[in-house]
Enzyme design. Structure first.
Site, mmCIF file in Angstrom:
data_model
loop_
_atom_site.group_PDB
_atom_site.id
_atom_site.type_symbol
_atom_site.label_atom_id
_atom_site.label_comp_id
_atom_site.label_asym_id
_atom_site.label_seq_id
_atom_site.Cartn_x
_atom_site.Cartn_y
_atom_site.Cartn_z
ATOM 1 N N SER A 19 44.937 107.724 -31.962
ATOM 2 C CA SER A 19 44.296 108.806 -31.538
ATOM 3 C C SER A 19 43.928 110.157 -32.501
ATOM 4 O O SER A 19 44.814 110.083 -33.535
ATOM 5 C CB SER A 19 45.280 109.526 -30.279
ATOM 6 O OG SER A 19 46.172 110.543 -30.889
ATOM 7 N N LYS A 20 42.806 110.437 -32.481
ATOM 8 C CA LYS A 20 42.515 111.715 -33.301
ATOM 9 C C LYS A 20 43.503 112.765 -33.439
ATOM 10 O O LYS A 20 43.756 113.023 -34.751
ATOM 11 C CB LYS A 20 40.971 112.171 -33.018
ATOM 12 C CG LYS A 20 39.869 111.494 -33.240
ATOM 13 C CD LYS A 20 38.744 112.478 -32.957
ATOM 14 C CE LYS A 20 37.682 111.418 -32.322
ATOM 15 N NZ LYS A 20 36.412 112.265 -31.920
ATOM 16 N N ARG A 21 44.338 112.916 -32.555
ATOM 17 C CA ARG A 21 44.999 114.051 -32.406
ATOM 18 C C ARG A 21 46.531 113.537 -33.271
ATOM 19 O O ARG A 21 46.951 114.280 -34.111
ATOM 20 C CB ARG A 21 45.587 114.488 -31.045
ATOM 21 C CG ARG A 21 45.341 115.803 -30.788
ATOM 22 C CD ARG A 21 45.583 116.241 -29.345
ATOM 23 N NE ARG A 21 45.741 115.201 -28.473
ATOM 24 C CZ ARG A 21 46.859 114.698 -28.053
ATOM 25 N NH1 ARG A 21 47.976 115.230 -28.699
ATOM 26 N NH2 ARG A 21 47.131 113.722 -27.234
ATOM 27 N N ASP B 211 46.995 110.706 -35.217
ATOM 28 C CA ASP B 211 46.955 109.805 -36.311
ATOM 29 C C ASP B 211 45.663 110.196 -37.136
ATOM 30 O O ASP B 211 44.665 110.919 -36.823
ATOM 31 C CB ASP B 211 46.669 108.240 -36.043
ATOM 32 C CG ASP B 211 47.630 107.850 -34.874
ATOM 33 O OD1 ASP B 211 49.148 107.637 -35.343
ATOM 34 O OD2 ASP B 211 47.411 107.661 -33.793
#
Ligand code: GLU
Length: 476
Positions: free
Chosen positions: A239-241, A243
Site C-alpha cells: 500500500s502506498k501509505r 510501504d
C-alpha cells in the site's frame, strides 16, 4: 533475434510502481534470455487519468533500472484506428453486435435477475436484433460463447479459465466510441506479435474475456504468465501509505538500481538458493518455470543487504559519480572531486546501506561548519576530556607529516603521557570534536582525511565547548 516478443504495458497514471517495475523486469529478462524483442507500450486510453508527466516518470524509471526496450514506446491512443478496425471486423462477422440498452434499464434488469437468483449477467436482449450503425447511441458487445471453457495454460498458475457461460457479452466499445481496455490490449498484443504476456496476477481475472477476444479475432493465444502478488513487510498487499512503492522514491533514497533489480527479480523467481544476480545474470538465467505462485514479500532488510553488497563492489569513479548528487544535497552546494573525499567514501562502503546514508556519514568532510550530535557532545565532550584534547592538539600541531602513522604515534605518546589511558578514551572525544558525532571510520584515517587545519580548528572549538560546560557545571 528469435520470434519471442514480450511487452511492458504500463498505464501512465502515476509513478512507476514496484509491482510494475517487476513486471517490466520479468518481460525484459525473458526477451533477453531468449534473444527476443521487448516492446514498450504506453496504455494511455484512460484520458482522464493518463498524463505525459507520468509517462516520462515511467520511462525514466525503466532507464534508471537499466531496462532497455527494443520497440516503442507506442501509445495506445495512437492506435485507435487499429482498434476501430478490429471492432468493425467483429461487427461485420457478427461476432459482436450493437446494444442500445440504457444504463438504467440494464441496472433494473440485472437487479430483477439477481432477485430471481440469476447471475445478473447481460441478458442478451440486443444480441439478435441485428442493429445497424444508425441505431442511435449504442455500445458494442462481444458475442461471447454461451458454453464451453474460456481457458488457457498459464505459465505460472497452470490450467486457468472460466466457464464461458459465466462471462456474459462484454462491452468492447463504449457509447462514446472509445474501445475498452480488454479489446485494446488484445488487438495491440496481436498486432505487435506478442508471444508472451507476462503481467501481474491482478490481470488473471481479465484473461478469460481476452481469450474470447483472441478466438473471435481468429488469433492464436499467446503464452500467459501471471506473476504472484507482492506483499509488504506486514504480509498485506503493498500500500502506498504503508510501504515504499515508487521506484523514483527508492532512487531518491539512495538505493542502487542493481540492488533494486536484484531484489525485484527475487520477488517471485528463484534460481536455487542464489541471492545475488546482476542484470546480466538475470538476462542469462531468468525462466518462467521458476516463477512461483505464492505471494512474494518485499523485505526492506533484504534490499539494504543487497545495496550494501553492490556499494562495496562499485569502482571508485562510479561510486563517486553516483554519490555526488547526494553529497551536494547534504552540503547544500557543489562538491569537488578530491582524493581525500574519495578515500572517505571508500572507508564508508562498509558502513553504508544506501548512497544517501553514505553522503550523510560524510557530512563532516563537506562543510566548514559542523553539526554536533547533542547526545554525543554530552557524553564525550566532558571536562574530564579536556587534558586529552589539549595534549593531543599540542602534539598534532607539531607533526611534520599529517599521516595515519604519525597521528597514531601522537595518540600513543599522549596516552602514555597522560598516565596510560586507553586509546579509545582519547579517540571518542576527538571523534565527536571533529565529526560532530560518535561514528566515523578509524580515528587516524578520519583525521588524515579531514586534514591538519580543520582538525586543529575543530579541536580548538571543542576545547571551548568543554570549558563552557565545565564553567556552567561549576556555577550550578
Ligand atoms: N495497462 C495495464 C496496467 O498497467 C496492463 C495491461 C496488461 O499488461 O495486459 O495494469
Amino acid at each position: 533475434m528469435s520470434s519471442i516478443r514480450t511487452r511492458f504495458a504500463p498505464s501512465p497514471t502515476g509513478f512507476l510502481h514496484l509491482g510494475s517495475a517487476r513486471t517490466a523486469l520479468y518481460n525484459w529478462a525473458y526477451a533477453r534470455r531468449h534473444g527476443g524483442c521487448f516492446v514498450l507500450r504506453i496504455e494511455d486510453t484512460d484520458l482522464e487519468r493518463s498524463t505525459r508527466e507520468s509517462e516520462e516518470t515511467v520511462l525514466e524509471g525503466l532507464e534508471w533500472l537499466g531496462l532497455d526496450w527494443d520497440e516503442g514506446p507506442f501509445r495506445q491512443t495512437e492506435r485507435r484506428e487499429a482498434h476501430e478496425q478490429a471492432i468493425a471486423g467483429l461487427l461485420a462477422q457478427e461476432k459482436a453486435y450493437r446494444c442500445q440498452c440504457s444504463r438504467e434499464d440494464l441496472e433494473a434488469r440485472k437487479e430483477a435477475d439477481l432477485a430471481r437468483g440469476g447471475s445478473g449477467l447481460y441478458d442478451g436482449r440486443c444480441r439478435d436484433l441485428g442493429l445497424g450503425p444508425d441505431c442511435g447511441t449504442h455500445v458494442v458487445r462481444l458475442r461471447v460463447p454461451q458454453e464451453g471453457m474460456l481457458g488457457w495454460e498459464d505459465a505460472v498458475f497452470g490450467p486457468s479459465g472460466q466457464d464461458a457461460g459465466q462471462l456474459g457479452d462484454a462491452i468492447i466499445r463504449r457509447g462514446d466510441g472509445t474501445p475498452l481496455y480488454n479489446l485494446a490490449v488484445v488487438v495491440d498484443d496481436i498486432e505487435m506479435g506478442i508471444t508472451h504476456v507476462i503481467r501481474g496476477a491482478d490481470h488473471h481475472p481479465n484473461t478469460s474475456l481476452q481469450v474470447a477476444l483472441y478466438q473471435a479475432l481468429d488469433a492464436p493465444l499467446p503464452i500467459f504468465a501471471h506473476l504472484p502478488l507482492i506483499v509488504g513487510e506486514s504480509g498485506k498487499k503493498l500500500s502506498k501509505r504503508r510501504d515504499n512503492v515508487s521506484i523514483q522514491d527508492f532512487r531518491d533514497e539512495g538505493h542502487l538500481p542493481e540492488a533494486l533489480t536484484n531484489w525485484l527479480v527475487r520477488l517471485g523467481w528463484s534460481h536455487g538458493d542464489d541471492e545475488i544476480f546482476s542484470l546480466d545474470e538475470i538476462a542469462q538465467l531468468f525462466s518462467l518455470e521458476s516463477v512461483g505462485r505464492s505471494s512474494a514479500r518485499a523485505d526492506p532488510a533484504k534490499l539494504a543487504w543487497l545495496d550494501q553488497h553492490y556499494i562495496k563492489q562499485l569502482p571508485g569513479d562510479d561510486l563517486f559519480a553516483r554519490v555526488r548528487p547526494h553529497l551536494e544535497r547534504v552540503k547544500g552546494g557543489p562538491v569537488e572531486d578530491d582524493e581525500s573525499l574519495r578515500k572517505l567514501l571508500d572507508l564508508l562502503r562498509e558502513r553504508s546501506r544506501t548512497l544517501v546514508e553514505m553522503a550523510e556519514l560524510a557530512h563532516w568532510k563537506l562543510s566548514d561548519t559542523l553539526e554536533y550530535d547533542e547526545k554525543a557532545v554530552k557524553k564525550h565532550l566532558r571536562p574530564a576530556a579536556l587534558p586529552a584534547l589539549l595534549a593531543l592538539g599540542q602534539g598534532m600541531r607539531k607533526l611534520p607529516d599529517w599521516t595515519v602513522a604519525e597521528l597514531e604515534k601522537t595518540f600513543e605518546e599522549t596516552a602514555a603521557a597522560l598516565g596510560d589511558v586507553k586509546l579509545g578514551k582519547l579517540a571518542q572525544p576527538v571523534r565527536v570534536a571533529v565529526t560532530g558525532g560518535p561514528n566515523s571510520p578509524g580515528i587516524f584515517e578520519t583525521l588524515e582525511i579531514l586534514g591538519r587545519e580543520p582538525t586543529l580548528e575543530r579541536l580548538k572549538h571543542a576545547v571551548t565547548v568543554v570549558e563552557a560546560r565545565a564553567e556552567s557545571a561549576g556555577s550550578d
